[in-house]
Enzyme design. Structure first.
Site, mmCIF file in Angstrom:
data_model
loop_
_atom_site.group_PDB
_atom_site.id
_atom_site.type_symbol
_atom_site.label_atom_id
_atom_site.label_comp_id
_atom_site.label_asym_id
_atom_site.label_seq_id
_atom_site.Cartn_x
_atom_site.Cartn_y
_atom_site.Cartn_z
ATOM 1 N N ARG A 35 -102.121 -46.852 22.193
ATOM 2 C CA ARG A 35 -100.681 -47.186 21.708
ATOM 3 C C ARG A 35 -100.380 -47.926 21.772
ATOM 4 O O ARG A 35 -99.855 -48.520 21.162
ATOM 5 C CB ARG A 35 -100.210 -45.876 22.439
ATOM 6 C CG ARG A 35 -99.807 -45.915 23.585
ATOM 7 C CD ARG A 35 -98.417 -45.705 24.523
ATOM 8 N NE ARG A 35 -97.673 -46.106 25.379
ATOM 9 C CZ ARG A 35 -96.729 -45.974 26.001
ATOM 10 N NH1 ARG A 35 -95.197 -44.567 25.214
ATOM 11 N NH2 ARG A 35 -96.280 -46.392 26.972
ATOM 12 N N HIS A 58 -97.806 -37.965 21.392
ATOM 13 C CA HIS A 58 -96.365 -37.964 21.821
ATOM 14 C C HIS A 58 -95.050 -37.912 20.818
ATOM 15 O O HIS A 58 -94.757 -39.017 20.796
ATOM 16 C CB HIS A 58 -96.520 -39.706 22.920
ATOM 17 C CG HIS A 58 -94.906 -40.025 23.469
ATOM 18 N ND1 HIS A 58 -93.760 -39.684 23.024
ATOM 19 C CD2 HIS A 58 -94.841 -40.159 25.118
ATOM 20 C CE1 HIS A 58 -93.028 -39.367 24.833
ATOM 21 N NE2 HIS A 58 -93.605 -39.977 25.536
ATOM 22 N N ASP A 79 -87.975 -33.187 32.129
ATOM 23 C CA ASP A 79 -89.349 -33.758 31.553
ATOM 24 C C ASP A 79 -90.657 -33.121 32.106
ATOM 25 O O ASP A 79 -90.564 -32.655 33.489
ATOM 26 C CB ASP A 79 -89.045 -35.482 32.375
ATOM 27 C CG ASP A 79 -91.134 -36.007 32.038
ATOM 28 O OD1 ASP A 79 -91.611 -35.550 31.564
ATOM 29 O OD2 ASP A 79 -90.430 -37.414 32.957
ATOM 30 N N GLU A 132 -95.232 -32.492 22.718
ATOM 31 C CA GLU A 132 -95.951 -33.102 22.938
ATOM 32 C C GLU A 132 -97.418 -31.983 23.315
ATOM 33 O O GLU A 132 -97.877 -32.242 24.434
ATOM 34 C CB GLU A 132 -96.156 -34.316 23.685
ATOM 35 C CG GLU A 132 -94.521 -35.385 24.050
ATOM 36 C CD GLU A 132 -94.436 -36.061 24.821
ATOM 37 O OE1 GLU A 132 -95.212 -36.727 25.758
ATOM 38 O OE2 GLU A 132 -93.060 -36.196 25.221
#
Length: 286
Positions: free
Chosen positions: A85, A156, A201, A260
């Site tokens: 990324r 993501h 999360d 994701e």
């Protein structure tokens, strides 16, 4: 051989590629990370991109759809979420056919990657937009080395929403998940529709092939489908963490949720010359 058709015109901006079906349906990919930074579907932006995101200094773009490889999460060999990324990818081809517009990007091992992770590899990333099938992102990983390597990978995906507090996600009930906000402890999801409360999360294990995200832009639903990606990460930093991130709008958490698809609970083991493919598809419904 580079294959380009004029029907999909290049963007004027440096280091960006635009796939333009019409005024109401287009996607923009930044060559930095091969990151999808915009997806206009039905005239509406469907991806969240932080207005304070950096596009330089080796820091990943905050928003859109960054590609995570070869490591999800903290990595002792290099930056969190790996180097894909934060690498400049090459555009290999761009074409239109059968009502679809697509671009192919390639990343191979180089001096920078080998300094962190000394393997020979080839990543091919196909981004395709169509009116009927939405946005498809497909990553293939080939081991071009003489030795085995392993990795984790994830797309993501930052979805744009009207109000994060009203968003729900389907098809996670009764699944086990790792809660990274609770020291990585494992729990079982009890809710039929997951709702974000005070930040989230979580890594959901062995998820179904499809999740529906309700409460996106203009009350729409985004269907997230996947193939070859057994897990699903759901993330929203919420207020305090958002304020502490220099590349995240202070109130940006109100307008996004990350759903994701990934291969992150276990590691992919790839033999020499072996190839594996991983696909995500996003479709907007009302």
């Amino acid at each position: 051989m580079l294959y380009v058709m004029e029907a999909c015109t290049m963007a004027d901006e440096v280091d960006m590629v635009t796939l333009n079906l019409d005024d109401d349906n287009r996607v923009v990919i930044h060559m930095f990370g091969a990151t999808v930074i915009s997806w206009i579907c039905g005239g509406k932006e469907r991806l969240f991109l932080s207005s304070t995101s950096l596009f330089e200094n080796g820091k990943a773009i905050r928003g859109g759809i960054p590609v995570v490889f070869p490591q999800f999460g903290p990595w002792k060999l290099g930056p969190q979420h790996g180097f894909a990324r934060i690498s400049m990818w090459d555009l290999y081809s761009k074409k239109i056919a059968d009502g679809r517009c697509s671009a192919r990007f390639i990343l191979i091992n180089n001096e920078i990657s080998e300094a962190m992770w000394n393997y020979k590899f080839k990543l091919i990333y196909d981004v395709t937009i169509s009116k009927t099938n939405g946005l498809s992102c497909s990553l293939s990983v080939t081991n071009q080395d003489s030795k085995v390597f392993d990795f984790t990978t994830l797309l993501h995906t930052y979805l744009k929403v009207d109000d994060a507090e009203t968003v729900t996600v389907s098809n996670l009930q009764s699944l086990k998940y790792i809660d990274k906000l609770k020291n990585g402890e494992e729990f079982t999801e009890s809710d039929s529709l997951l709702k974000v409360v005070n930040g989230i999360d979580r890594i959901y294990k062995s998820t179904p092939a499809t999740q529906e995200v309700f409460g996106c832009v203009d009350g729409s639903t985004v269907i997230v489908s996947k193939n070859g990606l057994p897990d699903t990460v759901v993330w929203n930093p919420w207020a305090e963490k958002a304020r502490n991130m220099s590349d995240f709008d202070d109130d940006g958490y109100k307008k996004m949720i990350c759903v994701e698809p990934g291969f992150v609970v276990e590691r992919v083991i790839l033999q020499p010359q072996e190839e594996r493919s991983f696909t995500q598809n996003l479709v907007v419904t009302k």
